[in-house]
Design a protein around this motif. Sequence first.
Motif, PDB file in Angstrom:
ATOM      1  N   HIS A 163       0.865  -1.181   0.000  1.00 54.40           N
ATOM      2  CA  HIS A 163       0.000   0.000   0.000  1.00 54.40           C
ATOM      3  C   HIS A 163       0.902   1.231   0.000  1.00 54.40           C
ATOM      4  CE1 HIS A 163      -2.631   3.074   1.894  1.00 54.40           C
ATOM      5  NE2 HIS A 163      -3.475   2.551   1.017  1.00 54.40           N
ATOM      6  N   VAL A 164       0.725   2.104  -0.981  1.00 51.06           N
ATOM      7  CA  VAL A 164       1.548   3.324  -1.054  1.00 51.06           C
ATOM      8  C   VAL A 164       0.708   4.579  -0.850  1.00 51.06           C
ATOM      9  CG1 VAL A 164       3.362   2.296  -2.459  1.00 51.06           C
ATOM     10  CG2 VAL A 164       1.408   3.382  -3.590  1.00 51.06           C
ATOM     11  N   GLY A 165      -0.578   4.396  -0.518  1.00 49.05           N
ATOM     12  CA  GLY A 165      -1.446   5.540  -0.261  1.00 49.05           C
ATOM     13  C   GLY A 165      -1.587   6.411  -1.499  1.00 49.05           C
ATOM     14  N   ASN A 166      -1.534   7.718  -1.276  1.00 51.20           N
ATOM     15  CA  ASN A 166      -1.626   8.643  -2.414  1.00 51.20           C
ATOM     16  C   ASN A 166      -0.288   9.334  -2.647  1.00 51.20           C
ATOM     17  OD1 ASN A 166      -1.613  10.318  -0.222  1.00 51.20           O
ATOM     18  ND2 ASN A 166      -3.422  11.487  -0.786  1.00 51.20           N
ATOM     19  N   SER A 167       0.771   8.731  -2.169  1.00 48.38           N
ATOM     20  CA  SER A 167       2.105   9.315  -2.280  1.00 48.38           C
ATOM     21  C   SER A 167       2.829   8.822  -3.530  1.00 48.38           C
ATOM     22  CB  SER A 167       2.926   8.950  -1.041  1.00 48.38           C
ATOM     23  OG  SER A 167       4.273   9.296  -1.239  1.00 48.38           O
ATOM     24  N   GLN A 168       3.057   9.729  -4.457  1.00 48.54           N
ATOM     25  CA  GLN A 168       3.796   9.367  -5.669  1.00 48.54           C
ATOM     26  C   GLN A 168       5.232   9.004  -5.326  1.00 48.54           C
ATOM     27  OE1 GLN A 168       2.392   8.895  -8.705  1.00 48.54           O
ATOM     28  NE2 GLN A 168       4.351   7.997  -9.233  1.00 48.54           N
ATOM     29  N   SER A 169       5.802   9.639  -4.291  1.00 49.96           N
ATOM     30  CA  SER A 169       7.178   9.309  -3.914  1.00 49.96           C
ATOM     31  C   SER A 169       7.269   7.879  -3.380  1.00 49.96           C
ATOM     32  CB  SER A 169       7.731  10.311  -2.901  1.00 49.96           C
ATOM     33  OG  SER A 169       6.991  10.278  -1.704  1.00 49.96           O
ATOM     34  N   SER A 170       6.247   7.426  -2.638  1.00 45.42           N
ATOM     35  CA  SER A 170       6.238   6.037  -2.164  1.00 45.42           C
ATOM     36  C   SER A 170       6.115   5.066  -3.325  1.00 45.42           C
ATOM     37  CB  SER A 170       5.080   5.810  -1.189  1.00 45.42           C
ATOM     38  OG  SER A 170       5.284   6.529  -0.015  1.00 45.42           O
ATOM     39  N   MET A 171       5.274   5.407  -4.295  1.00 47.85           N
ATOM     40  CA  MET A 171       5.112   4.566  -5.487  1.00 47.85           C
ATOM     41  C   MET A 171       6.430   4.493  -6.242  1.00 47.85           C
ATOM     42  SD  MET A 171       3.052   2.693  -7.409  1.00 47.85           S
ATOM     43  CE  MET A 171       1.332   3.128  -7.200  1.00 47.85           C
ATOM     44  N   ASN A 172       7.072   5.640  -6.432  1.00 49.52           N
ATOM     45  CA  ASN A 172       8.348   5.665  -7.152  1.00 49.52           C
ATOM     46  C   ASN A 172       9.421   4.874  -6.417  1.00 49.52           C
ATOM     47  OD1 ASN A 172       7.257   7.186  -9.195  1.00 49.52           O
ATOM     48  ND2 ASN A 172       7.958   9.129  -8.336  1.00 49.52           N
ATOM     49  N   PHE A 173       9.460   4.998  -5.083  1.00 49.35           N
ATOM     50  CA  PHE A 173      10.435   4.247  -4.302  1.00 49.35           C
ATOM     51  C   PHE A 173      10.236   2.751  -4.495  1.00 49.35           C
ATOM     52  CE2 PHE A 173      11.351   1.763  -0.492  1.00 49.35           C
ATOM     53  CZ  PHE A 173      12.719   1.953  -0.408  1.00 49.35           C
ATOM     54  N   GLU A 177       0.603  -1.350 -11.158  1.00 44.49           N
ATOM     55  CA  GLU A 177       0.122  -0.287 -10.280  1.00 44.49           C
ATOM     56  C   GLU A 177      -1.395  -0.412 -10.205  1.00 44.49           C
ATOM     57  OE1 GLU A 177       1.647   3.650 -11.190  1.00 44.49           O
ATOM     58  OE2 GLU A 177       3.379   2.712 -12.157  1.00 44.49           O
ATOM     59  N   VAL A 178      -1.932  -0.372  -8.996  1.00 39.42           N
ATOM     60  CA  VAL A 178      -3.361  -0.557  -8.796  1.00 39.42           C
ATOM     61  C   VAL A 178      -3.906   0.618  -7.996  1.00 39.42           C
ATOM     62  CG1 VAL A 178      -5.138  -2.079  -7.867  1.00 39.42           C
ATOM     63  CG2 VAL A 178      -3.006  -3.057  -8.728  1.00 39.42           C
ATOM     64  N   SER A 179      -4.953   1.253  -8.519  1.00 38.05           N
ATOM     65  CA  SER A 179      -5.601   2.348  -7.810  1.00 38.05           C
ATOM     66  C   SER A 179      -7.031   1.954  -7.492  1.00 38.05           C
ATOM     67  CB  SER A 179      -5.596   3.617  -8.662  1.00 38.05           C
ATOM     68  OG  SER A 179      -6.272   4.652  -7.976  1.00 38.05           O
ATOM     69  N   LEU A 180      -7.370   2.002  -6.197  1.00 37.87           N
ATOM     70  CA  LEU A 180      -8.724   1.671  -5.756  1.00 37.87           C
ATOM     71  C   LEU A 180      -9.440   2.906  -5.213  1.00 37.87           C
ATOM     72  CD1 LEU A 180      -7.977  -1.697  -3.941  1.00 37.87           C
ATOM     73  CD2 LEU A 180      -8.861  -1.370  -6.243  1.00 37.87           C
ATOM     74  N   GLY A 181      -8.900   4.076  -5.489  1.00 39.21           N
ATOM     75  CA  GLY A 181      -9.482   5.326  -5.000  1.00 39.21           C
ATOM     76  C   GLY A 181      -8.385   6.332  -4.715  1.00 39.21           C
ATOM     77  N   ASN A 182      -8.756   7.487  -4.202  1.00 38.63           N
ATOM     78  CA  ASN A 182      -7.796   8.570  -3.983  1.00 38.63           C
ATOM     79  C   ASN A 182      -6.635   8.186  -3.079  1.00 38.63           C
ATOM     80  OD1 ASN A 182      -9.293  10.231  -5.593  1.00 38.63           O
ATOM     81  ND2 ASN A 182     -10.360  11.234  -3.902  1.00 38.63           N
ATOM     82  N   ARG A 183      -6.895   7.430  -2.040  1.00 40.70           N
ATOM     83  CA  ARG A 183      -5.851   7.094  -1.067  1.00 40.70           C
ATOM     84  C   ARG A 183      -5.469   5.625  -1.074  1.00 40.70           C
ATOM     85  NH1 ARG A 183      -7.440  10.756   4.143  1.00 40.70           N
ATOM     86  NH2 ARG A 183      -7.651  12.673   2.984  1.00 40.70           N
ATOM     87  N   ASP A 184      -6.100   4.860  -1.921  1.00 38.51           N
ATOM     88  CA  ASP A 184      -5.848   3.425  -1.950  1.00 38.51           C
ATOM     89  C   ASP A 184      -5.091   3.030  -3.198  1.00 38.51           C
ATOM     90  OD1 ASP A 184      -6.918   2.670   0.477  1.00 38.51           O
ATOM     91  OD2 ASP A 184      -8.938   2.532  -0.325  1.00 38.51           O
ATOM     92  N   ASN A 185      -3.824   3.362  -3.229  1.00 36.07           N
ATOM     93  CA  ASN A 185      -2.964   2.985  -4.343  1.00 36.07           C
ATOM     94  C   ASN A 185      -1.998   1.908  -3.867  1.00 36.07           C
ATOM     95  OD1 ASN A 185      -3.903   4.898  -6.373  1.00 36.07           O
ATOM     96  ND2 ASN A 185      -3.110   6.423  -4.957  1.00 36.07           N
ATOM     97  N   TYR A 186      -1.847   0.911  -4.710  1.00 36.52           N
ATOM     98  CA  TYR A 186      -0.983  -0.223  -4.393  1.00 36.52           C
ATOM     99  C   TYR A 186      -0.026  -0.461  -5.534  1.00 36.52           C
ATOM    100  CZ  TYR A 186      -4.385  -1.361  -0.779  1.00 36.52           C
ATOM    101  OH  TYR A 186      -5.198  -1.319   0.310  1.00 36.52           O
ATOM    102  N   ILE A 187       1.094  -1.066  -5.207  1.00 34.46           N
ATOM    103  CA  ILE A 187       1.967  -1.613  -6.226  1.00 34.46           C
ATOM    104  C   ILE A 187       2.057  -3.109  -5.930  1.00 34.46           C
ATOM    105  CG2 ILE A 187       4.097  -1.041  -4.983  1.00 34.46           C
ATOM    106  CD1 ILE A 187       5.270  -0.504  -7.883  1.00 34.46           C
ATOM    107  N   THR A 188       1.770  -3.909  -6.922  1.00 31.71           N
ATOM    108  CA  THR A 188       1.650  -5.350  -6.745  1.00 31.71           C
ATOM    109  C   THR A 188       2.712  -6.045  -7.576  1.00 31.71           C
ATOM    110  OG1 THR A 188      -0.705  -5.147  -6.322  1.00 31.71           O
ATOM    111  CG2 THR A 188       0.083  -7.308  -7.003  1.00 31.71           C
ATOM    112  N   PHE A 189       3.558  -6.800  -6.904  1.00 28.58           N
ATOM    113  CA  PHE A 189       4.678  -7.487  -7.549  1.00 28.58           C
ATOM    114  C   PHE A 189       4.360  -8.963  -7.746  1.00 28.58           C
ATOM    115  CE2 PHE A 189       6.541  -3.873  -5.395  1.00 28.58           C
ATOM    116  CZ  PHE A 189       7.323  -3.331  -6.393  1.00 28.58           C
ATOM    117  N   LEU A 190       4.705  -9.464  -8.900  1.00 23.82           N
ATOM    118  CA  LEU A 190       4.532 -10.874  -9.220  1.00 23.82           C
ATOM    119  C   LEU A 190       5.611 -11.683  -8.504  1.00 23.82           C
ATOM    120  CD1 LEU A 190       2.901 -12.796 -11.092  1.00 23.82           C
ATOM    121  CD2 LEU A 190       4.710 -12.470 -12.781  1.00 23.82           C
TER     122      LEU A 190
END
Length: 107
Positions: A23-33, A46-59
């Motif tokens: 879960h990276v929230g709505n932080s682009q810096s967390s997503m980039n990290f 990259e998965v977005s489930l709303g304004n604050r629910d952004n995830y990055i999902t790794f295989l």
Amino acid sequence: MTDIKKIDTIVLDLDEHLVNSYHVGNSQSSMNFAKDYYGMHWEYAEVSLGNRDNYITFLRPFARELVQFSHTLVGMENVFILSAGLVHYVKYVNKELNLGVLDANIY
């Protein structure tokens, strides 16, 4: 002697067997990290489930191979994914990461 029963269904847990999500929230810096740190090793979506629910999902390593082997054992129509996550999230990850499980078999 005990009767041996043939396995006719395989159920995989999305988060335990196939992917690892952060879960990276709505932080682009967390997503980039997360992409910079882990993305060099693993394929991701990259998965977005709303304004604050952004995830990055790794295989996870060999996840696709596990699904394909399961198809070989019991047939594509008998391989299922279960998850505590939202069904549309699981279907999106299945499609984006090309896992190969039928949408009808995702719960």
